[in-house]
Design an enzyme around this catalytic site. Structure first.
Site, PDB file in Angstrom:
ATOM      1  CB  SER A 147      25.523  26.364   4.725  1.00  0.00           C
ATOM      2  OG  SER A 147      26.078  25.121   5.058  1.00  0.00           O
ATOM      3  CG  ASP A 306      28.749  22.433   3.036  1.00  0.00           C
ATOM      4  OD1 ASP A 306      29.966  22.631   2.840  1.00  0.00           O
ATOM      5  OD2 ASP A 306      28.115  23.010   3.935  1.00  0.00           O
ATOM      6  CG  ASP A 308      29.733  26.984   3.151  1.00  0.00           C
ATOM      7  OD1 ASP A 308      29.133  25.897   3.135  1.00  0.00           O
ATOM      8  OD2 ASP A 308      29.921  27.640   4.191  1.00  0.00           O
ATOM      9  CG  ASP A 310      30.832  25.133   6.359  1.00  0.00           C
ATOM     10  OD1 ASP A 310      30.150  24.396   5.628  1.00  0.00           O
ATOM     11  OD2 ASP A 310      30.343  26.003   7.104  1.00  0.00           O
TER      12      ASP A 310
END
Length: 580
Positions: A147, A306, A308, A310
């Site tokens: 993340s 961000d 990734d 999500d």
């Protein structure tokens, strides 16, 4: 806990240890603290996966800890899923160091069990992995990501066959199987060549992306005429060196947003995240380059995903013509209001909004206005995904889900927080209000005037290593047993202990009720005047976090109450530690 010196010797003496890891171990020999931290315990596989610093050791992210986790997952699938070999597992990865290598390692272990792996050729967002599980009908999904953690981290997340993060029961079973794998250094793997030749590895190209975009356009609340009209909104977009750019940009183009300006320096995938201190859209510094570009072109909205993709951060101009970053609570509440005002009243009768126990109570007030029931879950989007899965059986209608940490979901074709959906909806919403001569800041103030002022805060302590782990446990234990009757002039009404599944009323009421949520090491105090505080240890980082929320009829009143909560919690949690 293991004997770290024995574990270290086992690794450093291993004949076929990866040469890069071997060299790193040799360089670490003179640093006892670093060695101990790398070997004193197994890297924790938590409720959804594991996350840690890259490097050699059983408490680090490397090919051996990945192999061990995947081996445990494979054993779990063999015991619990039918046709698991044919259905396979889909694997995606982000732009971090070793992400693609870890994805391939996972496929090599699955191949030993005859389980086919679908691996994306390029970096992809986490929500696309969630969608891919459902689209391909696989028995599980693996996402290699940490993340928005610092560059030295990577992680491993597991998704179940519904495309959600694994449940607590699933996690416990997988952990059990992982623990049965005694020697992470000698796990059998197949070669990539063998996997391809035996149809155990299929590289995925654009098919899943196209299918996702077909679903994405359906979340729009615009009528056909508005959908086809070219939009005037000026957008700045940054993926913060991660995975979000292609899907967000294409999703916006589908809705005829023509004025999309990308922060070029941050469009390049970069595991160092070299233009930001942290690739976290919750933090103002992550918006520095986007704000610079926004000022140049007079942008209406700035979007930051961000690494990734999500989580989504949004910044818009206030009345002083300065960009302000909306909090996750604010943006989520705005999207909820926009969605509900554009949803058929017959749908709303059976609709459910889902939020976490630390998400703003403004959302509940908005949902109540439209006759929509609010469901609270524990912190973490995995619990929101689980609730949506239950709706498949109950017939309830999912309308929106969000959490304070910049996670949102509009449509359940994915079953995890989705910054792509959120980015598209944020721009649609901003366009709607712009056509009425208002910004999102104006729209938020309108909500406050209708529902009252809600504000929230979050503080955290990072305490590394074994000593830090012990301090965190002590902090949580003290908070759990603290008989705090009031915070400032706000009396405690009741305390919810989610580890004990109890709600205990205070101030002489002497009453206890059962809380029907999964057990987790979290404590929440409900105070007078719709105020609250909540403390929990992080499941992915060496942190303890405390959240607090306040309500007021005026902005001055809510600010005073929030300040009181912040100071009280510092006195109770931080000051006794005498940290320098």
């Amino acid at each position: 806990m293991v004997n770290w010196e024995d574990a270290f010797r086992k690794w450093v003496d291993a004949k076929n240890l990866d040469p890069i890891l071997k060299q790193q171990l040799i360089e670490m020999k003179s640093n006892k603290n670093e060695l101990q931290d790398a070997f004193y315990e197994q890297l924790t596989f938590g409720t959804g996966g594991m996350r840690g610093v890259l490097g050699p050791g059983i408490n680090r992210m490397n090919i051996y800890t990945i192999r061990k986790a995947v081996k445990g997952l494979a054993f779990y699938l063999e015991e619990n899923r039918v046709n698991y070999r044919d259905r396979g597992v889909v694997i995606a990865y982000d732009s971090r160091y070793m992400s693609k290598e870890f994805a391939i390692e996972a496929a090599k272990v699955l191949g030993v069990h005859g389980i086919k792996a679908y691996v994306f050729e390029e970096i992809k967002p986490t929500p696309l992995l969630s969608f891919a599980v459902r689209y391909l009908g696989t028995v599980a999904g693996i996402m290699i990501t940490a993340s928005h953690n610092p560059p030295e981290y990577n992680g491993f997340k597991v998704y179940n066959e519904e495309g959600s993060q694994i449940s607590l029961d699933e996690a416990n079973e997988i952990i059990h199987h992982i623990q049965q794998v005694e020697d992470e250094l000698h796990i059998e793997v197949l070669t990539e060549k063998h996997l391809v030749e035996n149809n155990l590895l299929e590289w995925m190209n654009g098919e899943v992306d196209h299918a996702y975009l077909e679903q994405l356009i359906k979340i729009s609340k615009m009528d056909e005429q508005a959908l086809l009209a070219e939009k005037e909104l000026k957008i700045v977009l940054t993926p913060l060196h991660g995975t979000g750019l292609p899907l967000v940009r294409n999703g916006l183009k589908q809705l005829q947003f023509k004025h999309i300006h990308v922060v070029d320096e941050q469009a390049i995938p970069d595991p160092e995240f070299s233009t930001v201190q942290s690739p976290n859209p919750e933090e103002k510094q992550a918006f520095k380059e986007a704000i610079k570009l926004g000022d140049e072109i007079d942008a209406d909205i700035l979007l930051a995903t961000d690494p990734d993709a999500d989580r989504l951060g949004v910044a818009v101009k206030n009345n002083e013509n300065k960009y302000v970053i909306l909090t996750g609570n604010q943006l989520g509440s705005l999207m909820l209001d926009y969605l509900l005002m554009h949803t058929n009243k017959h749908v709303l009768k059976n609709a459910r909004m889902i939020k976490t126990i630390v998400t703003t109570e403004l959302g509940r007030s908005i949902a109540n206005e439209y006759g929509v029931k609010t469901i609270d879950t524990l912190t973490g989007f995995k619990y929101i995904g689980e609730k949506i899965n239950e709706f498949d059986a109950t017939g309830e209608t999912f309308i929106f889900g969000y959490e304070e940490s910049y996670g949102y979901l509009i449509s359940s074709f994915t079953r995890d927080k989705d910054a792509v959906q959120a980015a598209v909806m944020a721009c649609e919403m901003a366009e709607f209000w712009k056509n009425k001569g208002m910004t999102l800041v104006d729209a938020l103030e309108k909500l406050y005037k209708k529902h009252g002022y809600f504000k929230e805060g979050l503080d955290a302590l990072t305490l590394n290593g074994l000593e830090g782990q012990e301090k965190i446990a002590s902090i949580v234990n003290d908070f759990r047993h603290n008989e705090q009757q009031a915070y400032g002039n706000m009396k405690t009404i009741y305390v919810e202990d989610y580890l004990q599944s109890t709600r205990i009323y205070k101030n002489g009421q002497n009453k206890m009720e059962k809380v029907y949520l999964p057990k987790e090491n979290v404590v929440k105090y409900i105070l007078e005047d719709q105020c609250w505080i909540c403390l929990r240890p992080s499941g992915t980082e060496p942190k303890v976090k405390w959240y607090y929320g306040a309500y007021g009829k005026t902005e001055k009143e809510v600010d005073e109450r929030l300040s009181t909560l912040e100071k009280s919690l510092q006195e109770i949690i931080v000051q006794p530690l005498h940290l320098t």
